[in-house]
Write a protein that holds these residues in place. Structure first.
Motif, PDB file in Angstrom:
ATOM      1  N   MET A  28      37.684  36.719  72.667  1.00 16.50           N
ATOM      2  CA  MET A  28      38.942  36.285  73.072  1.00 16.50           C
ATOM      3  C   MET A  28      40.301  36.469  72.408  1.00 16.50           C
ATOM      4  O   MET A  28      41.075  36.653  72.940  1.00 16.50           O
ATOM      5  CB  MET A  28      38.685  34.280  72.727  1.00 16.50           C
ATOM      6  CG  MET A  28      38.009  33.912  73.785  1.00 16.50           C
ATOM      7  SD  MET A  28      38.276  33.296  74.997  1.00 16.50           S
ATOM      8  CE  MET A  28      39.578  32.424  74.025  1.00 16.50           C
ATOM      9  N   SER A  29      40.090  37.466  71.448  1.00 20.86           N
ATOM     10  CA  SER A  29      40.648  37.810  69.886  1.00 20.86           C
ATOM     11  C   SER A  29      40.367  39.319  69.505  1.00 20.86           C
ATOM     12  O   SER A  29      39.752  40.189  69.996  1.00 20.86           O
ATOM     13  CB  SER A  29      40.672  37.002  68.399  1.00 20.86           C
ATOM     14  OG  SER A  29      41.566  38.284  68.015  1.00 20.86           O
ATOM     15  N   ALA A  30      41.836  40.301  69.274  1.00 20.57           N
ATOM     16  CA  ALA A  30      42.175  41.602  69.724  1.00 20.57           C
ATOM     17  C   ALA A  30      42.430  41.889  68.673  1.00 20.57           C
ATOM     18  O   ALA A  30      42.722  42.936  68.992  1.00 20.57           O
ATOM     19  CB  ALA A  30      42.832  41.925  71.087  1.00 20.57           C
ATOM     20  N   ASP A  31      42.836  40.318  67.843  1.00 24.72           N
ATOM     21  CA  ASP A  31      42.945  40.939  66.286  1.00 24.72           C
ATOM     22  C   ASP A  31      41.633  41.524  65.747  1.00 24.72           C
ATOM     23  O   ASP A  31      40.900  40.657  65.069  1.00 24.72           O
ATOM     24  CB  ASP A  31      43.590  39.747  65.833  1.00 24.72           C
ATOM     25  CG  ASP A  31      44.717  39.693  64.225  1.00 24.72           C
ATOM     26  OD1 ASP A  31      44.617  40.445  64.068  1.00 24.72           O
ATOM     27  OD2 ASP A  31      44.821  38.917  64.040  1.00 24.72           O
ATOM     28  N   PRO A  32      41.799  42.460  64.985  1.00 27.83           N
ATOM     29  CA  PRO A  32      40.747  42.881  64.738  1.00 27.83           C
ATOM     30  C   PRO A  32      40.925  42.724  62.861  1.00 27.83           C
ATOM     31  O   PRO A  32      40.008  42.721  62.011  1.00 27.83           O
ATOM     32  CB  PRO A  32      41.010  44.586  64.092  1.00 27.83           C
ATOM     33  CG  PRO A  32      42.800  44.651  64.365  1.00 27.83           C
ATOM     34  CD  PRO A  32      42.846  43.785  65.136  1.00 27.83           C
ATOM     35  N   ALA A  33      42.000  42.044  62.259  1.00 25.31           N
ATOM     36  CA  ALA A  33      42.467  41.587  60.624  1.00 25.31           C
ATOM     37  C   ALA A  33      41.592  39.983  60.667  1.00 25.31           C
ATOM     38  O   ALA A  33      41.159  39.476  59.786  1.00 25.31           O
ATOM     39  CB  ALA A  33      43.900  41.648  60.750  1.00 25.31           C
ATOM     40  N   ALA A  34      41.960  39.373  62.159  1.00 21.78           N
ATOM     41  CA  ALA A  34      41.224  38.439  62.230  1.00 21.78           C
ATOM     42  C   ALA A  34      39.504  38.169  62.055  1.00 21.78           C
ATOM     43  O   ALA A  34      38.516  38.622  62.056  1.00 21.78           O
ATOM     44  CB  ALA A  34      41.364  37.171  63.122  1.00 21.78           C
ATOM     45  N   PRO A  35      39.455  36.567  61.030  1.00 19.11           N
ATOM     46  CA  PRO A  35      37.627  36.826  60.339  1.00 19.11           C
ATOM     47  C   PRO A  35      37.112  36.399  62.110  1.00 19.11           C
ATOM     48  O   PRO A  35      38.020  35.340  63.176  1.00 19.11           O
ATOM     49  CB  PRO A  35      38.245  35.285  59.424  1.00 19.11           C
ATOM     50  CG  PRO A  35      38.984  34.711  59.348  1.00 19.11           C
ATOM     51  CD  PRO A  35      40.248  35.841  60.021  1.00 19.11           C
ATOM     52  N   SER A  36      35.751  36.315  62.101  1.00 22.07           N
ATOM     53  CA  SER A  36      35.367  35.907  63.284  1.00 22.07           C
ATOM     54  C   SER A  36      35.095  34.312  63.174  1.00 22.07           C
ATOM     55  O   SER A  36      35.135  33.547  62.588  1.00 22.07           O
ATOM     56  CB  SER A  36      33.802  36.364  63.554  1.00 22.07           C
ATOM     57  OG  SER A  36      32.578  35.513  63.836  1.00 22.07           O
ATOM     58  N   GLN A  37      35.585  33.563  64.331  1.00 22.70           N
ATOM     59  CA  GLN A  37      35.917  32.185  64.346  1.00 22.70           C
ATOM     60  C   GLN A  37      34.424  31.833  64.417  1.00 22.70           C
ATOM     61  O   GLN A  37      34.068  30.480  64.047  1.00 22.70           O
ATOM     62  CB  GLN A  37      36.471  31.866  65.679  1.00 22.70           C
ATOM     63  CG  GLN A  37      38.136  31.982  65.547  1.00 22.70           C
ATOM     64  CD  GLN A  37      38.545  31.881  65.029  1.00 22.70           C
ATOM     65  OE1 GLN A  37      38.921  30.254  64.380  1.00 22.70           O
ATOM     66  NE2 GLN A  37      39.160  32.210  63.603  1.00 22.70           N
TER      67      GLN A  37
ATOM     68  N   ALA B  29      25.756  38.400  56.864  1.00 19.84           N
ATOM     69  CA  ALA B  29      25.632  39.891  56.913  1.00 19.84           C
ATOM     70  C   ALA B  29      27.446  40.248  56.697  1.00 19.84           C
ATOM     71  O   ALA B  29      27.935  40.981  57.311  1.00 19.84           O
ATOM     72  CB  ALA B  29      24.978  40.580  57.937  1.00 19.84           C
ATOM     73  N   MET B  30      27.827  39.091  58.602  1.00 25.95           N
ATOM     74  CA  MET B  30      29.000  39.564  59.345  1.00 25.95           C
ATOM     75  C   MET B  30      30.209  38.934  57.570  1.00 25.95           C
ATOM     76  O   MET B  30      31.405  39.978  57.889  1.00 25.95           O
ATOM     77  CB  MET B  30      29.413  38.253  60.161  1.00 25.95           C
ATOM     78  CG  MET B  30      29.046  37.866  61.507  1.00 25.95           C
ATOM     79  SD  MET B  30      29.273  37.311  62.759  1.00 25.95           S
ATOM     80  CE  MET B  30      30.858  37.558  62.900  1.00 25.95           C
ATOM     81  N   LEU B  31      29.721  37.838  56.749  1.00 27.03           N
ATOM     82  CA  LEU B  31      30.693  37.779  55.935  1.00 27.03           C
ATOM     83  C   LEU B  31      30.874  38.975  55.140  1.00 27.03           C
ATOM     84  O   LEU B  31      32.397  38.636  54.546  1.00 27.03           O
ATOM     85  CB  LEU B  31      30.466  37.220  55.039  1.00 27.03           C
ATOM     86  CG  LEU B  31      31.366  35.755  53.538  1.00 27.03           C
ATOM     87  CD1 LEU B  31      32.482  35.516  54.175  1.00 27.03           C
ATOM     88  CD2 LEU B  31      30.578  34.876  53.391  1.00 27.03           C
ATOM     89  N   ALA B  32      29.805  39.276  54.774  1.00 24.54           N
ATOM     90  CA  ALA B  32      29.754  40.508  53.791  1.00 24.54           C
ATOM     91  C   ALA B  32      30.402  42.082  54.163  1.00 24.54           C
ATOM     92  O   ALA B  32      31.695  42.944  53.535  1.00 24.54           O
ATOM     93  CB  ALA B  32      28.510  41.140  53.601  1.00 24.54           C
ATOM     94  N   ALA B  33      30.868  41.792  55.639  1.00 18.58           N
ATOM     95  CA  ALA B  33      31.092  43.100  56.538  1.00 18.58           C
ATOM     96  C   ALA B  33      32.868  43.146  56.492  1.00 18.58           C
ATOM     97  O   ALA B  33      33.865  43.821  55.754  1.00 18.58           O
ATOM     98  CB  ALA B  33      30.377  43.235  57.661  1.00 18.58           C
ATOM     99  N   TYR B  34      33.133  41.450  56.684  1.00 15.81           N
ATOM    100  CA  TYR B  34      34.452  41.095  56.798  1.00 15.81           C
ATOM    101  C   TYR B  34      35.353  41.568  55.132  1.00 15.81           C
ATOM    102  O   TYR B  34      35.959  42.030  55.343  1.00 15.81           O
ATOM    103  CB  TYR B  34      34.789  40.049  57.081  1.00 15.81           C
ATOM    104  CG  TYR B  34      36.353  38.962  57.355  1.00 15.81           C
ATOM    105  CD1 TYR B  34      37.273  39.701  58.308  1.00 15.81           C
ATOM    106  CD2 TYR B  34      36.332  38.084  56.241  1.00 15.81           C
ATOM    107  CE1 TYR B  34      38.419  39.369  58.048  1.00 15.81           C
ATOM    108  CE2 TYR B  34      37.709  37.999  56.220  1.00 15.81           C
ATOM    109  CZ  TYR B  34      38.380  38.343  56.606  1.00 15.81           C
ATOM    110  OH  TYR B  34      39.767  37.710  56.971  1.00 15.81           O
ATOM    111  N   LEU B  35      34.979  41.084  54.285  1.00 13.89           N
ATOM    112  CA  LEU B  35      35.367  40.786  53.017  1.00 13.89           C
ATOM    113  C   LEU B  35      34.618  42.449  52.297  1.00 13.89           C
ATOM    114  O   LEU B  35      35.835  43.486  51.683  1.00 13.89           O
ATOM    115  CB  LEU B  35      33.866  40.097  51.804  1.00 13.89           C
ATOM    116  CG  LEU B  35      34.487  38.943  51.695  1.00 13.89           C
ATOM    117  CD1 LEU B  35      33.840  37.733  50.960  1.00 13.89           C
ATOM    118  CD2 LEU B  35      35.398  38.140  51.723  1.00 13.89           C
TER     119      LEU B  35
END
Length: 365
Positions: free
Chosen positions: A269-278, A355-361
């Motif tokens: 839905m989102s193309a914003d790479p800086a946004a955290p995964s909903q 893992a998603m949180l670690a990757a985002y941070l």
């Protein structure tokens, strides 16, 4: 050549790769099918659901769409609201369209189909086990047979929807549906090019997963936790990405196929790479409630149905169901569809979220 609604026929190379993907996932073929015609049908199906607040688009979208509708569309929306779950039968009609499956081709098919046969397609989805001959007789107006079949096949809960479809002459019902669908395509959907872009983005992801996952595992991943055990009557699976059904899944049967209209991912839905995964945001929000943590604790000991969980946790069924829905949306609960829905813990969700949180941070530092 792009179709009038933004869809396009697959190139020969794409069709060959899709065939190869189907061979690799095993005997039960899985296909990911994208068309704005599905989204049209699912939007109208949503109008027939009583729990509109639970859809991500929100009740305001339904109210605004109805209030601004033309008289022809309002009449059709009233019909669709009454027909309820029978509208999933239209998914099969979309499935059978030749490529490209455009809204225009769906409307053309709806106009040319025999009115009795259209009724049969609608009735069939909520009358499993009923013969084609009996369905045709009911569609032609045999109300005594309808009452008997509803009782014999446990479909009494759909009686109001059956009554709505059978209330008027078949040709009049057909005309009401076609007119409203055409109006909704113009007034409710409008330009579908952006919609198709999102659907195709999600479908591309699922097709990549199909190369390395079993059909059952692919369905579970796409639907965020719905599992099914395909019996011998199931000849194939069709996954249909959808925006309007978010965060739910709509399941239909069509001539041996199991159709799953599933919610496209937040990333699609989102193309914003800086946004955290909903999904990640929803996951951690879901954990912030003691009652939901207790439900997870119960499921950690083994699968359970709604009654089992209700008895152990001491809450009403509606409350437990609400919390399970939130946990399922967050990917922590698996739903197995059978004689009774059974819930189980998806243990892979926690390490996946971490893992998603670690990757985002990591990306932010």
């Amino acid at each position: 050549r792009a179709g009038g609604d933004g869809s396009r026929p697959p190139a020969h190379g794409e069709r060959g790769r899709e065939d190869e993907r189907q061979r690799r996932v095993g005997a039960l073929a899985v296909r990911i099918d994208v068309s704005p015609a599905y989204e049209l049908v699912l939007s109208l199906f949503a109008f027939g659901c009583s729990d509109r607040d639970d859809y991500e688009v929100g009740s305001t979208w339904f109210e605004r769409t109805y209030e601004s509708a033309s008289p022809e569309l309002k009449a059709g929306l009233d019909f669709f609201a009454a027909a309820g779950e029978l509208l999933v039968g239209l998914l099969g009609i979309v499935h059978d369209l030749p490529a490209p499956k455009t809204i225009e081709s769906l409307l053309a098919r709806m106009e040319e189909i025999d009115p009795i046969q259209l009724r049969v397609e609608l009735l069939r989805c909520c009358a499993p086990g009923v013969s084609a001959a009996d369905l045709t007789a009911v569609a032609a107006g045999d109300r005594d047979l309808l009452d008997r079949l509803l009782a014999e096949h446990g479909a009494i809960k759909h009686k109001a929807a059956f009554d709505a479809v059978l209330a008027d002459e078949p040709a009049l019902v057909q005309d009401t549906m076609v007119t409203a669908m055409r109006r909704f395509a113009e007034e409710g959907l409008g330009d579908t090019s952006q919609l198709v872009t999102v659907l195709e983005r999600d479908a591309t992801e699922k097709r990549a997963l199909a190369a390395t996952r079993t059909p059952e595992r692919l369905v579970e991943l796409a639907t965020n936790g719905v599992t099914f055990a395909p019996g011998p009557e199931v000849t194939g699976v069709v996954l249909i990405p959808s925006i309007v059904v978010r965060p739910w899944v709509v399941i239909a049967e069509h001539r041996g196929l199991r159709l799953f209209a599933y919610s496209v991912t937040d990333e699609s839905m989102s193309a914003d790479p800086a946004a955290p995964s909903q999904w990640m945001v929803g996951f951690y929000k879901a954990l912030g409630d003691e009652r939901r943590l207790r439900i997870l604790g119960i499921l950690s000991e083994g699968p359970a149905n709604l009654s089992d969980i209700t008895e152990q946790i001491g809450l009403s069924k509606s409350t437990v169901h609400h919390h399970i829905s939130i946990l399922r949306q967050a990917g922590m609960v698996r739903v197995t569809v059978g004689a009774d829905k059974e819930y189980s813990l998806r243990t892979e969700a926690v390490p996946h979220a971490n893992a998603m949180l670690a990757a985002y941070l990591g990306e932010r530092t």
